[in-house]
Design a protein around this motif. Sequence first.
Motif, mmCIF file in Angstrom:
data_model
loop_
_atom_site.group_PDB
_atom_site.id
_atom_site.type_symbol
_atom_site.label_atom_id
_atom_site.label_comp_id
_atom_site.label_asym_id
_atom_site.label_seq_id
_atom_site.Cartn_x
_atom_site.Cartn_y
_atom_site.Cartn_z
ATOM 1 N N GLU A 109 0.762 -1.122 0.106
ATOM 2 C CA GLU A 109 -0.042 -0.077 -0.055
ATOM 3 C C GLU A 109 1.016 1.155 0.127
ATOM 4 O OE1 GLU A 109 -3.351 0.037 -0.176
ATOM 5 O OE2 GLU A 109 -3.562 -2.084 0.108
ATOM 6 N N SER A 110 0.476 2.393 -0.538
ATOM 7 C CA SER A 110 0.881 3.750 -0.332
ATOM 8 C C SER A 110 -0.012 4.472 0.671
ATOM 9 C CB SER A 110 1.028 4.301 -1.608
ATOM 10 O OG SER A 110 -0.493 4.523 -2.167
ATOM 11 N N ALA A 111 0.770 5.503 1.372
ATOM 12 C CA ALA A 111 0.199 6.255 2.252
ATOM 13 C C ALA A 111 0.322 7.779 2.092
ATOM 14 C CB ALA A 111 0.559 5.646 3.578
ATOM 15 N N GLU A 112 -0.673 8.574 2.294
ATOM 16 C CA GLU A 112 -0.501 10.003 2.446
ATOM 17 C C GLU A 112 -1.152 10.511 3.650
ATOM 18 O OE1 GLU A 112 0.302 12.434 -0.049
ATOM 19 O OE2 GLU A 112 0.821 10.994 -1.522
ATOM 20 N N MET A 113 -0.150 11.151 4.389
ATOM 21 C CA MET A 113 -0.744 11.458 5.785
ATOM 22 C C MET A 113 -0.081 13.145 6.282
ATOM 23 S SD MET A 113 1.786 9.146 8.217
ATOM 24 C CE MET A 113 1.906 7.793 7.464
#
Length: 169
Positions: A109-113
Motif C-alpha cells: 500500500e501507499s500512504a498520504e498523511m
Amino acid sequence: MSLFIPDFDDSVVVRAADAEEVRFSPDSSVRLLADNSSAGGFLSTMRVSLGQGSDGARPHHHGRSAEMFYMIDGTAQLLAGDKVVTAEAGDLVIVPPGQQHAFAAAPGESAEMLVVITPGVERFEYFRHLERIRYGTMPPESLLEVQELYDTYFGTSSAWEDVRAPRAQ
C-alpha cells in the motif's frame, strides 16, 4: 499543567506550490508546510507521502511534543507505544510526549498523511538532514548528535520489528 499561548498574530497560509519538498526516494517525500517559527511555537506540520510498503520513521519519541497523524489516503502502519495499528484514509492517531512511535506504508500500500507536532519544534532542518543522509553527504550516526535539538530520541521496538521485518519466503 501550564497553558501554552502561541506567539503569532497573523494567519499562516502555505500554498501547495510554495511548500518545500524533501525526497527520500522516487516515491516517498515530505512536504514541509509550517514550521515552529512560522506558527508562533504552536505547531509544526508536514505532509508525508510514502510509496508502496515504504518505511517512514523508525521508532522514536519526542520529550516535549505530541504528534498527530491524519490519514489522507492509503494505508499506514503506525507504532503507538507498544502496539502497531493500521490506519486508513480518514483515521487519526495521536501519540503523547514520551511515547515511542513509528510509521510506514502498509505492505503493498501507499500512504498520504498529514503530520502535526505540538507544541512545535523546528523540524524542517531535521528533514533536510535526513535527506542529506539519504544522499550520502552526511553519515547516519550524525542524527545522534542532534536528537535534543529536534526533540527526537531514537529507540527500538520489538512490536515494530516483528511487523516490519522482511519475511523469509
